[in-house]
Design a protein around this motif. Structure first.
Motif, PDB file in Angstrom:
ATOM      1  N   ALA A  29       0.767  -1.170  -0.457  1.00  0.00           N
ATOM      2  CA  ALA A  29       0.161  -0.458   0.243  1.00  0.00           C
ATOM      3  C   ALA A  29       0.666   0.620   0.013  1.00  0.00           C
ATOM      4  CB  ALA A  29      -1.112   0.190   1.413  1.00  0.00           C
ATOM      5  N   GLY A  30       2.048   1.214   0.670  1.00  0.00           N
ATOM      6  CA  GLY A  30       3.114   2.419   0.889  1.00  0.00           C
ATOM      7  C   GLY A  30       3.892   2.808  -0.617  1.00  0.00           C
ATOM      8  N   ALA A  31       4.056   1.262  -1.274  1.00  0.00           N
ATOM      9  CA  ALA A  31       4.087   1.746  -2.266  1.00  0.00           C
ATOM     10  C   ALA A  31       3.531   2.732  -3.659  1.00  0.00           C
ATOM     11  CB  ALA A  31       5.311   0.521  -2.706  1.00  0.00           C
ATOM     12  N   ALA A  32       2.348   1.464  -3.494  1.00  0.00           N
ATOM     13  CA  ALA A  32       1.317   1.707  -4.301  1.00  0.00           C
ATOM     14  C   ALA A  32       1.541   3.306  -4.353  1.00  0.00           C
ATOM     15  CB  ALA A  32       0.402   1.240  -4.085  1.00  0.00           C
ATOM     16  N   GLU A  33       1.268   4.047  -3.219  1.00  0.00           N
ATOM     17  CA  GLU A  33       1.102   5.018  -2.722  1.00  0.00           C
ATOM     18  C   GLU A  33       1.697   6.560  -2.670  1.00  0.00           C
ATOM     19  OE1 GLU A  33       0.220   8.030   1.233  1.00  0.00           O
ATOM     20  OE2 GLU A  33      -0.830   6.185   1.348  1.00  0.00           O
ATOM     21  N   ARG A  34       3.419   5.908  -2.498  1.00  0.00           N
ATOM     22  CA  ARG A  34       4.331   6.814  -3.683  1.00  0.00           C
ATOM     23  C   ARG A  34       4.227   6.911  -4.454  1.00  0.00           C
ATOM     24  NH1 ARG A  34       6.582   3.495   0.988  1.00  0.00           N
ATOM     25  NH2 ARG A  34       7.529   1.973  -0.481  1.00  0.00           N
ATOM     26  N   ALA A  35       3.754   5.568  -5.604  1.00  0.00           N
ATOM     27  CA  ALA A  35       3.847   5.540  -7.174  1.00  0.00           C
ATOM     28  C   ALA A  35       2.733   6.467  -7.777  1.00  0.00           C
ATOM     29  CB  ALA A  35       3.560   4.167  -7.825  1.00  0.00           C
ATOM     30  N   GLU A  36       1.883   7.041  -6.731  1.00  0.00           N
ATOM     31  CA  GLU A  36       0.323   7.968  -7.484  1.00  0.00           C
ATOM     32  C   GLU A  36       0.816   8.677  -7.770  1.00  0.00           C
ATOM     33  OE1 GLU A  36      -3.166   7.613  -5.227  1.00  0.00           O
ATOM     34  OE2 GLU A  36      -3.562   5.495  -5.236  1.00  0.00           O
ATOM     35  N   LEU A  37       0.593   9.101  -9.648  1.00  0.00           N
ATOM     36  CA  LEU A  37       0.641  10.825  -9.091  1.00  0.00           C
ATOM     37  C   LEU A  37      -0.210  12.202  -8.823  1.00  0.00           C
ATOM     38  CD1 LEU A  37       1.613  10.000 -13.299  1.00  0.00           C
ATOM     39  CD2 LEU A  37       3.170  11.071 -11.351  1.00  0.00           C
ATOM     40  N   ASP A  38       0.119  12.427  -8.902  1.00  0.00           N
ATOM     41  CA  ASP A  38      -1.295  13.427  -8.108  1.00  0.00           C
ATOM     42  C   ASP A  38      -1.673  14.475  -9.416  1.00  0.00           C
ATOM     43  OD1 ASP A  38      -2.577  15.906  -7.376  1.00  0.00           O
ATOM     44  OD2 ASP A  38      -0.888  16.377  -6.116  1.00  0.00           O
ATOM     45  N   GLY A  39      -2.901  15.302  -9.538  1.00  0.00           N
ATOM     46  CA  GLY A  39      -3.748  15.065 -11.482  1.00  0.00           C
ATOM     47  C   GLY A  39      -3.329  16.710 -11.122  1.00  0.00           C
ATOM     48  N   ALA A  40      -3.054  17.286  -9.939  1.00  0.00           N
ATOM     49  CA  ALA A  40      -2.615  18.827 -10.406  1.00  0.00           C
ATOM     50  C   ALA A  40      -0.843  18.423 -10.207  1.00  0.00           C
ATOM     51  CB  ALA A  40      -2.641  18.624  -8.529  1.00  0.00           C
ATOM     52  N   GLU A  41      -0.102  17.781 -10.294  1.00  0.00           N
ATOM     53  CA  GLU A  41       1.247  17.752 -10.553  1.00  0.00           C
ATOM     54  C   GLU A  41       1.226  17.360 -11.912  1.00  0.00           C
ATOM     55  OE1 GLU A  41       3.380  14.247  -8.454  1.00  0.00           O
ATOM     56  OE2 GLU A  41       3.716  15.342  -6.536  1.00  0.00           O
ATOM     57  N   ILE A  42       0.778  16.564 -12.709  1.00  0.00           N
ATOM     58  CA  ILE A  42       0.366  16.122 -13.945  1.00  0.00           C
ATOM     59  C   ILE A  42       0.304  17.454 -14.845  1.00  0.00           C
ATOM     60  CG2 ILE A  42      -0.932  14.792 -16.017  1.00  0.00           C
ATOM     61  CD1 ILE A  42      -1.354  12.645 -13.709  1.00  0.00           C
ATOM     62  N   LEU A  43      -0.732  18.211 -14.240  1.00  0.00           N
ATOM     63  CA  LEU A  43      -1.415  19.482 -15.122  1.00  0.00           C
ATOM     64  C   LEU A  43      -0.190  20.309 -14.953  1.00  0.00           C
ATOM     65  CD1 LEU A  43      -4.940  19.905 -13.749  1.00  0.00           C
ATOM     66  CD2 LEU A  43      -3.954  19.289 -15.771  1.00  0.00           C
ATOM     67  N   LYS A  44       0.438  20.360 -13.984  1.00  0.00           N
ATOM     68  CA  LYS A  44       1.930  21.848 -13.430  1.00  0.00           C
ATOM     69  C   LYS A  44       2.442  20.654 -14.416  1.00  0.00           C
ATOM     70  CE  LYS A  44       5.116  23.051 -10.326  1.00  0.00           C
ATOM     71  NZ  LYS A  44       5.571  23.413  -8.979  1.00  0.00           N
ATOM     72  N   GLU A  45       2.973  19.861 -14.906  1.00  0.00           N
ATOM     73  CA  GLU A  45       4.239  19.680 -15.872  1.00  0.00           C
ATOM     74  C   GLU A  45       3.910  19.940 -16.859  1.00  0.00           C
ATOM     75  OE1 GLU A  45       6.985  18.900 -15.623  1.00  0.00           O
ATOM     76  OE2 GLU A  45       6.819  20.037 -13.764  1.00  0.00           O
ATOM     77  N   ILE A  46       2.409  19.397 -17.519  1.00  0.00           N
ATOM     78  CA  ILE A  46       1.374  19.665 -19.399  1.00  0.00           C
ATOM     79  C   ILE A  46       2.135  21.402 -19.035  1.00  0.00           C
ATOM     80  CG2 ILE A  46      -0.307  19.934 -20.369  1.00  0.00           C
ATOM     81  CD1 ILE A  46      -1.173  17.223 -18.816  1.00  0.00           C
ATOM     82  N   LYS A  47       1.881  21.995 -18.156  1.00  0.00           N
ATOM     83  CA  LYS A  47       1.297  23.573 -18.298  1.00  0.00           C
ATOM     84  C   LYS A  47       3.457  24.107 -18.522  1.00  0.00           C
ATOM     85  CE  LYS A  47       0.371  27.976 -16.262  1.00  0.00           C
ATOM     86  NZ  LYS A  47       0.053  28.220 -15.083  1.00  0.00           N
ATOM     87  N   ARG A  48       3.525  23.286 -18.194  1.00  0.00           N
ATOM     88  CA  ARG A  48       5.281  23.793 -18.051  1.00  0.00           C
ATOM     89  C   ARG A  48       5.690  23.853 -19.218  1.00  0.00           C
ATOM     90  NH1 ARG A  48       9.996  22.448 -13.245  1.00  0.00           N
ATOM     91  NH2 ARG A  48       7.446  22.343 -11.805  1.00  0.00           N
TER      92      ARG A  48
END
Length: 195
Positions: free
Chosen positions: A67-86
Motif C-alpha cells: 500500500a505504501g509503494a502504491a501510494e508513493r507511485a501515484e501521480l497527483d493530478g495537480a502535478e500532471i497538470l503543472k507539468e503539462i502547463k510547463r
C-alpha cells in the motif's frame, strides 16, 4: 532469542515482508532472508516461503508495504497538470546565457527550461545539443483538459444532426409495385438463380 521489532516481526520476517511487498517473489525473498535455504530443494523453499507469507502478521505487513509503494507511485493530478502547463508554455530561450553567445549546461538551466528538455548530448569538444519535448503535444493535451475541443466537436455534431433532421421523412424506397432488383447467386451446377 530473536529480537522482535515494533510490529512483532523478527528482522528476517520484516525483511521478507519488505522484499515481497516491493515485488520480489516469495521464494527469492525467503532465500535472501534465510541464507541456509539456498541449498534446499526449490519445492521446500516455495513451501516455507508460502507458509511464511500466509502468516497473518506477515501478510498484514506485506499488504502495508504494498500500500505504501502504491501510494508513493501515484501521480497527483495537480502535478500532471503543472507539468503539462510547463511544457506547453516553455520557452527554449532559457538555454542561452545572457550574453547570447553561449549555451548553458544542463545544471545551469532554470527549472522551467530544464523540464522542457527531453535529452541532451555533449560532444568531445564540449558542444552541447538539446532535444526538447514536443510542445504541440503538450498544447493539445492542455486544450483537451480545458475542454477546448468540445466547442469544435459540438459544431460537428450539430451539423450532422441538422443533416439527419433534414432527411427525416424525405427518404423514399422503391415505388409501390416496382420490382426490386433480384440478387442472383450461382448454384452448384453454375446456373444463376434469384433468391
Amino acid at each position: 532469542m530473536a529480537v522482535k521489532p515494533e510490529r512483532g516481526l523478527t528482522p528476517a520476517r520484516e525483511r521478507f515482508a519488505q522484499l515481497v511487498g516491493s515485488g520480489i517473489n516469495q521464494a527469492e525473498a525467503y532465500r535472501q532472508c534465510y541464507p541456509s535455504s539456498a541449498t534446499w530443494k526449490p519445492v521446500s523453499v516455495h513451501q516455507k516461503a508460502s507458509h511464511l507469507a500466509a502468516q497473518p502478521i506477515v501478510a498484514a505487513r506485506i499488504a502495508e508495504v504494498q500500500a505504501g509503494a502504491a501510494e508513493r507511485a501515484e501521480l497527483d493530478g495537480a502535478e500532471i497538470l503543472k507539468e503539462i502547463k510547463r511544457l506547453a508554455l516553455s520557452d527554449i530561450g532559457g538555454i542561452m546565457h545572457e550574453d547570447g553567445k553561449r549555451v548553458k549546461l544542463p545544471h545551469e538551466l532554470d527549472p522551467a527550461t530544464r523540464a522542457a528538455v527531453a535529452s541532451f548530448k555533449i560532444d568531445e569538444y564540449g558542444r552541447i545539443e538539446y532535444k526538447f519535448w514536443d510542445k504541440n503535444a503538450a498544447l493539445e493535451k492542455a486544450a483537451k483538459i480545458k475542454g477546448l475541443y468540445e466547442v469544435d466537436n459540438k459544431q460537428k455534431a450539430d451539423a450532422l444532426g441538422e443533416l439527419l433532421q433534414g432527411l427525416s421523412g424525405n427518404v423514399m424506397g422503391p415505388a409501390p409495385g416496382a420490382e426490386s432488383p433480384a440478387m442472383h447467386f450461382p448454384d452448384d451446377d453454375g446456373d444463376q438463380h434469384g433468391e
